[in-house]
Design a protein around this motif. Structure first.
Motif, PDB file in Angstrom:
ATOM      1  N   GLY B  39       0.825  -1.195   0.000  1.00  0.00           N
ATOM      2  CA  GLY B  39       0.000   0.000   0.000  1.00  0.00           C
ATOM      3  C   GLY B  39       0.860   1.245   0.000  1.00  0.00           C
ATOM      4  N   ALA B  40       0.395   2.289  -0.683  1.00  0.00           N
ATOM      5  CA  ALA B  40       1.141   3.536  -0.756  1.00  0.00           C
ATOM      6  C   ALA B  40       0.186   4.697  -0.476  1.00  0.00           C
ATOM      7  N   ILE B  41       0.527   5.477   0.530  1.00  0.00           N
ATOM      8  CA  ILE B  41      -0.359   6.564   0.951  1.00  0.00           C
ATOM      9  C   ILE B  41       0.410   7.880   0.910  1.00  0.00           C
ATOM     10  N   VAL B  42      -0.205   8.909   0.352  1.00  0.00           N
ATOM     11  CA  VAL B  42       0.387  10.243   0.364  1.00  0.00           C
ATOM     12  C   VAL B  42      -0.309  11.049   1.453  1.00  0.00           C
ATOM     13  N   ALA B  43       0.462  11.659   2.346  1.00  0.00           N
ATOM     14  CA  ALA B  43      -0.093  12.529   3.386  1.00  0.00           C
ATOM     15  C   ALA B  43       0.351  13.951   3.087  1.00  0.00           C
ATOM     16  N   SER B  44      -0.592  14.776   2.629  1.00  0.00           N
ATOM     17  CA  SER B  44      -0.207  16.109   2.137  1.00  0.00           C
ATOM     18  C   SER B  44      -0.703  17.241   3.021  1.00  0.00           C
ATOM     19  N   LYS B  45      -1.446  16.904   4.080  1.00  0.00           N
ATOM     20  CA  LYS B  45      -2.026  17.978   4.891  1.00  0.00           C
ATOM     21  C   LYS B  45      -1.421  18.012   6.291  1.00  0.00           C
ATOM     22  N   GLY B  46      -1.333  19.217   6.832  1.00  0.00           N
ATOM     23  CA  GLY B  46      -0.586  19.388   8.085  1.00  0.00           C
ATOM     24  C   GLY B  46      -1.404  19.913   9.241  1.00  0.00           C
ATOM     25  N   THR B  47      -2.699  19.566   9.279  1.00  0.00           N
ATOM     26  CA  THR B  47      -3.493  19.977  10.429  1.00  0.00           C
ATOM     27  C   THR B  47      -3.789  18.748  11.300  1.00  0.00           C
ATOM     28  N   LEU B  48      -4.183  19.021  12.540  1.00  0.00           N
ATOM     29  CA  LEU B  48      -4.418  17.932  13.493  1.00  0.00           C
ATOM     30  C   LEU B  48      -5.474  16.952  12.975  1.00  0.00           C
ATOM     31  N   GLY B  65      -1.945  -7.135   6.915  1.00  0.00           N
ATOM     32  CA  GLY B  65      -0.829  -7.849   6.288  1.00  0.00           C
ATOM     33  C   GLY B  65      -0.156  -7.147   5.133  1.00  0.00           C
ATOM     34  N   MET B  66      -0.335  -5.823   5.046  1.00  0.00           N
ATOM     35  CA  MET B  66       0.277  -5.119   3.920  1.00  0.00           C
ATOM     36  C   MET B  66       1.560  -4.407   4.338  1.00  0.00           C
ATOM     37  N   GLN B  67       2.478  -4.325   3.386  1.00  0.00           N
ATOM     38  CA  GLN B  67       3.669  -3.493   3.567  1.00  0.00           C
ATOM     39  C   GLN B  67       3.284  -2.088   3.092  1.00  0.00           C
ATOM     40  N   VAL B  68       3.307  -1.124   3.994  1.00  0.00           N
ATOM     41  CA  VAL B  68       2.781   0.201   3.677  1.00  0.00           C
ATOM     42  C   VAL B  68       3.889   1.256   3.691  1.00  0.00           C
ATOM     43  N   SER B  69       3.827   2.152   2.731  1.00  0.00           N
ATOM     44  CA  SER B  69       4.700   3.323   2.737  1.00  0.00           C
ATOM     45  C   SER B  69       3.814   4.560   2.789  1.00  0.00           C
ATOM     46  N   VAL B  70       4.170   5.501   3.650  1.00  0.00           N
ATOM     47  CA  VAL B  70       3.462   6.780   3.670  1.00  0.00           C
ATOM     48  C   VAL B  70       4.447   7.863   3.255  1.00  0.00           C
ATOM     49  N   PHE B  71       4.051   8.619   2.244  1.00  0.00           N
ATOM     50  CA  PHE B  71       4.895   9.678   1.694  1.00  0.00           C
ATOM     51  C   PHE B  71       4.365  11.011   2.219  1.00  0.00           C
ATOM     52  N   PHE B  72       5.147  11.670   3.057  1.00  0.00           N
ATOM     53  CA  PHE B  72       4.726  12.935   3.663  1.00  0.00           C
ATOM     54  C   PHE B  72       5.270  14.076   2.820  1.00  0.00           C
ATOM     55  N   THR B  73       4.368  14.864   2.296  1.00  0.00           N
ATOM     56  CA  THR B  73       4.806  15.940   1.411  1.00  0.00           C
ATOM     57  C   THR B  73       4.079  17.239   1.746  1.00  0.00           C
ATOM     58  N   PHE B  74       4.646  18.356   1.332  1.00  0.00           N
ATOM     59  CA  PHE B  74       4.108  19.668   1.676  1.00  0.00           C
ATOM     60  C   PHE B  74       3.755  19.738   3.160  1.00  0.00           C
ATOM     61  N   TYR B  75       2.549  20.178   3.509  1.00  0.00           N
ATOM     62  CA  TYR B  75       2.236  20.397   4.923  1.00  0.00           C
ATOM     63  C   TYR B  75       2.170  19.091   5.707  1.00  0.00           C
ATOM     64  N   LEU B 148       7.935   5.406   6.711  1.00  0.00           N
ATOM     65  CA  LEU B 148       7.555   6.819   6.759  1.00  0.00           C
ATOM     66  C   LEU B 148       8.583   7.576   5.934  1.00  0.00           C
ATOM     67  N   ILE B 149       8.132   8.118   4.807  1.00  0.00           N
ATOM     68  CA  ILE B 149       9.063   8.753   3.878  1.00  0.00           C
ATOM     69  C   ILE B 149       8.728  10.236   3.744  1.00  0.00           C
ATOM     70  N   ALA B 150       9.692  11.089   4.047  1.00  0.00           N
ATOM     71  CA  ALA B 150       9.483  12.528   3.903  1.00  0.00           C
ATOM     72  C   ALA B 150       9.971  12.952   2.525  1.00  0.00           C
ATOM     73  N   CYS B 151       9.185  13.812   1.905  1.00  0.00           N
ATOM     74  CA  CYS B 151       9.517  14.300   0.565  1.00  0.00           C
ATOM     75  C   CYS B 151      10.688  15.272   0.658  1.00  0.00           C
ATOM     76  N   GLN B 152      11.810  14.880   0.052  1.00  0.00           N
ATOM     77  CA  GLN B 152      13.029  15.679   0.168  1.00  0.00           C
ATOM     78  C   GLN B 152      12.854  17.084  -0.411  1.00  0.00           C
ATOM     79  N   MET B 153      12.129  17.184  -1.525  1.00  0.00           N
ATOM     80  CA  MET B 153      11.966  18.493  -2.162  1.00  0.00           C
ATOM     81  C   MET B 153      11.264  19.472  -1.227  1.00  0.00           C
ATOM     82  N   THR B 154      10.156  19.025  -0.595  1.00  0.00           N
ATOM     83  CA  THR B 154       9.446  19.967   0.275  1.00  0.00           C
ATOM     84  C   THR B 154      10.203  20.207   1.577  1.00  0.00           C
TER      85      THR B 154
END
Lengths: 81, 190
Positions: B39-48, B65-75, B148-154
């Motif tokens: 599974g691949a999830i993008v987390a783009s928002k920075g509020t509670l 049972g899934m191998q999950v990556s979350v990509f944190f970008t922008f906020y 947990l992967i942080a977007c290097q560009m942002t």
């Protein structure tokens, strides 16, 4: 009350989604296939979450009962693929 | 050398047996399918409030049972910042869906200090209902080996350093994330 006896008990009462399945996952990972995991929960979401979680992981819900507000599941752990 | 042909007594197998065997074999094969297990999830928002969905879904995906990556970008970077407790807030302004203890005109919710009042209220409400905190969800995600992967560009755009983020956070670009995401049947943008 159930006659089934468990090998491992997870008391997830009062915990909300997704914590009951997270607690069950952590417990099941340490168990041998064929053992019985008892999960207790009060989050009504567990009624659908625990059976779905079990099915996805190859476990089997062998018994389920409601005692007051407690939702009780007996799960036979499956063989990891 | 050729293998001995496997002979089975055809008459001993009923149609039900065959159906059961096929079902079991298919189930096993599907459970091994990489797409179903990734599974691949993008987390783009920075509020509670918006920090919850990607973390809850990542945890739940790991539980089934899934191998999950979350990509944190922008906020979304706020969620994995070391000071996430301070950074994640909720603002009643422009959020008509947010329940208020008493009806409040917009002008009141826009007053200074209302953001921290609303944030405290939401944290208390969640704690009272025994909903996990963001910290607990992050900790559980790590125990479940969620990446947990942080977007290097942002990270660079916002002037952060890699050391500003929680231990165990990886850094990567959009292409690295896509390389993972293309193998996943489950991709979510939050």
């Amino acid at each position: 009350m159930s006659e089934t006896t468990e090998d491992v008990l997870v008391d997830a009462r009062e915990l909300m989604c997704p914590m009951p399945v997270m607690a069950a996952t952590k417990a099941a990972r340490r168990m041998e296939p064929g053992q019985i995991l008892k999960v207790m929960a009060t989050d009504k979401g567990a009624l659908s979450d625990i059976p779905a979680w079990a099915e996805a992981n190859g476990h089997e819900v062998v018994e389920q009962e409601t005692v007051g507000t407690d939702l009780v599941f007996f799960i036979r752990t499956g063989t990891p693929d | 050398m050729t293998a001995e042909p496997v002979t089975t007594d055809q008459s001993a197998l009923t149609e039900d047996d065959v159906r059961r065997i096929v079902k079991e074999e298919l189930g096993t094969a599907l459970r091994k399918d990489t797409g179903m297990r990734t599974g691949a999830i993008v987390a783009s928002k920075g509020t509670l409030d918006w920090a919850y969905p990607p973390l809850i879904l990542a945890n739940a995906a790991a539980a089934v049972g899934m191998q999950v990556s979350v990509f944190f970008t922008f906020y979304g970077l706020n969620i994995v910042h070391k000071e996430f407790e301070r950074k994640l807030k909720v603002d009643p302004v422009g959020n008509p869906a947010m329940p208020m203890p008493v009806p409040m005109p917009d002008l009141v919710t826009a007053m200074p200090g209302m953001v921290s009042v609303a944030s405290r209220m939401m944290k208390k409400k969640f704690a009272d209902k025994k909903v996990s905190s963001i910290g607990e969800l992050i900790e559980t995600a790590r125990e479940m080996d969620v990446r947990l992967i942080a977007c290097q560009m942002t990270v660079d755009v916002f002037g952060y350093e890699q050391s500003d983020f929680l231990d165990g956070v990886e850094f990567g670009g959009a292409a690295a994330f896509m390389a993972e995401a293309r193998k996943s049947n489950l991709t979510l943008f939050v």
